[in-house]
Design an enzyme around this catalytic site. Structure first.
Site, PDB file in Angstrom:
ATOM      1  N   LYS A   8       0.794  -1.362  -0.103  1.00 33.05           N
ATOM      2  CA  LYS A   8       0.107   0.094  -0.101  1.00 33.05           C
ATOM      3  C   LYS A   8       1.138   1.237   0.055  1.00 33.05           C
ATOM      4  CE  LYS A   8      -3.648  -2.474  -0.416  1.00 33.05           C
ATOM      5  NZ  LYS A   8      -4.556  -3.004   0.414  1.00 33.05           N
TER       6      LYS A   8
HETATM    7  C1  LIG Z   1      -5.879  -4.206   0.991  1.00 29.20           C
HETATM    8  C2  LIG Z   1      -6.897  -4.070   0.973  1.00 29.20           C
HETATM    9  C3  LIG Z   1      -7.932  -4.376   2.136  1.00 29.20           C
HETATM   10  C4  LIG Z   1      -7.419  -5.049   3.137  1.00 29.20           C
HETATM   11  O1  LIG Z   1      -5.970  -4.520   3.986  1.00 29.20           O
HETATM   12  P1  LIG Z   1      -5.144  -5.234   4.806  1.00 29.20           P
HETATM   13  O2  LIG Z   1      -4.291  -4.069   5.534  1.00 29.20           O
HETATM   14  O3  LIG Z   1      -4.562  -6.368   4.100  1.00 29.20           O
HETATM   15  O4  LIG Z   1      -6.299  -6.009   5.700  1.00 29.20           O
HETATM   16  C5  LIG Z   1      -9.048  -3.925   2.042  1.00 29.20           C
HETATM   17  N1  LIG Z   1      -9.712  -3.319   1.018  1.00 29.20           N
HETATM   18  C6  LIG Z   1      -9.015  -3.233  -0.216  1.00 29.20           C
HETATM   19  C7  LIG Z   1      -9.840  -2.325  -1.302  1.00 29.20           C
HETATM   20  C8  LIG Z   1      -7.466  -3.450  -0.237  1.00 29.20           C
HETATM   21  O5  LIG Z   1      -6.884  -3.244  -1.314  1.00 29.20           O
END
Ligand SMILES: *Cc1c(COP(=O)(O)O)cnc(C)c1O
Length: 397
Positions: A195
């Site tokens: 991210k």
């Molecule tokens: C990555 C992601 C999540 C989950 O994030 P985590 O921190 O891995 O739990 C939720 N929603 C979207 C749209 C994502 O891309």
């Protein structure tokens, strides 16, 4: 067989370009070491510092650090009292986490198709899905492009619904002049490795509602009404009370150590993402075989992803073959997302047939996420551009 690299000579790159890569520097490493050498390694002073930096950045009143965005979404759903028999409106064009937290709370996700240009939930199609069981809307700011929040908040107000924002892609993203993080009842961010900022694993919930912030914080640590750090520090005592049946979702100071420095670099990193998006936009904007991402006038894009649409009518190859051709040129890519209603679990549980959400299906069929991350060099971006152009030149019809 598809062999563009061989047919046209050697691949554009000699080494593989990863589709994602984090940017961790000396500052993060030193802070983690400092934490490891200190007396406190789990939720404590560094986590609270990270929360403070975070709510100041997004301009919300409260921030609660947790161990994933999935945990953040789950806490928001539970704290808002969503459960047995309730319905929650959301988008099928998302990751598993967005809907599973609803299902795991014994409620039902009700999908609304997306807009064909932004990949975001289409506000014009929400009202027809509202029933007397509907409790909330979970929006997803896909790729870092904000949903049309004025329209969504207006519908929520009219039908008395909560709004939860899945902002896993959207730190740094704006709706009009407002940073994502303080519009809905709760906003959930992800610090997963891929991210825009990372703590390896981690998440954050922001809200302007004090009652909700208190409840989510308590729920994040076993429903205990005092957190461990205060319990064991000199100002605390041995006594605690369980107020709810909670979860074990707290973030550790080790993770927060990384997060604190990622926040300091965020503006710089966002700037680099914008530069890369600009390079792609300029190079691909006039090529009919691909469609570049739309940026609406109300959105400041966070460029978590750079999603292109392959117009396969103008090529002799389809999207999957385009991905293989890019791989042969040593360019790594990804696909975001396989819509939830096309997965076996959703088909079996809710009877989806595969022609339920035409925009989501058509976007999915033609989408490729090109590499975009701050430590890509100009040369890396140019390689992606050359590879895409080479493939189009070779396969155009
Ligand atoms: C990555 C992601 C999540 C989950 O994030 P985590 O921190 O891995 O739990 C939720 N929603 C979207 C749209 C994502 O891309």
């Amino acid at each position: 067989m598809l062999e563009p690299a061989i047919v046209n000579g050697k691949p554009v790159r000699s080494s593989f370009l990863h589709p994602f890569k984090h940017s961790i520097g000396k500052e993060e490493i030193d802070e983690v070491v400092d934490t490891l050498k200190s007396d406190w390694i789990t939720t404590g002073p560094k986590t609270f510092k990270f929360e403070e930096i975070f709510f100041e950045y997004v301009n919300s009143k409260y921030a609660i650090a947790v161990n994933s965005c999935t945990a953040a979404l789950h806490l928001a759903v539970v704290a808002l009292g969503i459960g047995n028999g309730d319905e929650v409106i959301t988008t099928p064009y998302t990751f598993a986490a967005t809907a599973e937290v609803v299902i795991n709370s014994n409620a039902k996700p009700v999908f609304v198709d997306v807009e064909k240009d932004t990949y975001n939930i289409d506000p014009a199609k929400i009202e027809e899905k509202i029933t007397d069981k509907t409790k909330a809307i979970i929006v997803v700011h896909y790729a870092g492009h904000a949903c049309e929040m004025d329209k969504i908040m207006e519908i929520a107000e009219k039908y008395d619904l909560y709004v939860i924002e899945d902002a896993a892609h959207a730190i740094g993203s704006k709706y009009k002049d407002q940073k994502i993080g303080s519009i809905g009842d709760a906003t959930c961010f992800s610090f997963y490795a891929t991210k825009n900022i990372t703590t390896a694993e981690g998440g954050m919930i922001t809200t302007n509602r004090g009652d909700l912030a208190d409840k989510m914080r308590i729920l994040s640590l076993h429903g205990i009404s005092k957190d461990a750090w205060k319990r064991y520090s000199s100002e605390g005592s041995w006594y605690y009370e369980i107020a709810y049946s909670g979860y074990k979702y707290n973030m550790s100071d080790l993770q927060a150590s990384i997060g604190i420095h990622q926040m300091k670099k965020l503006d710089q990193m966002q700037k680099r993402r914008e530069e890369i998006a600009d390079m792609y936009n300029k190079s691909f904007g006039q090529i009919p075989q691909i469609t570049i991402p739309t940026v609406k006038s109300y959105a400041t894009h966070a460029w978590h992803l750079y999603p292109i649409q392959v117009n396969s009518d103008l090529l002799s190859i389809n999207r999957n073959e385009f991905i293989e051709a890019l791989k042969a040129e040593n360019i790594g890519t990804s696909v975001h997302f396989i819509p939830l209603h096309l997965h076996p679990y959703y088909k079996e549980k809710y009877g989806f047939k595969g022609d339920d959400f035409p925009n989501a299906e058509s976007l999915y069929k033609n989408e490729i996420s090109l590499p975009i991350y701050p430590n890509m060099e100009d040369k890396d971006v140019e390689d992606v551009i050359s590879a895409v152009k080479k493939i189009i030149d070779y396969y155009e019809v």
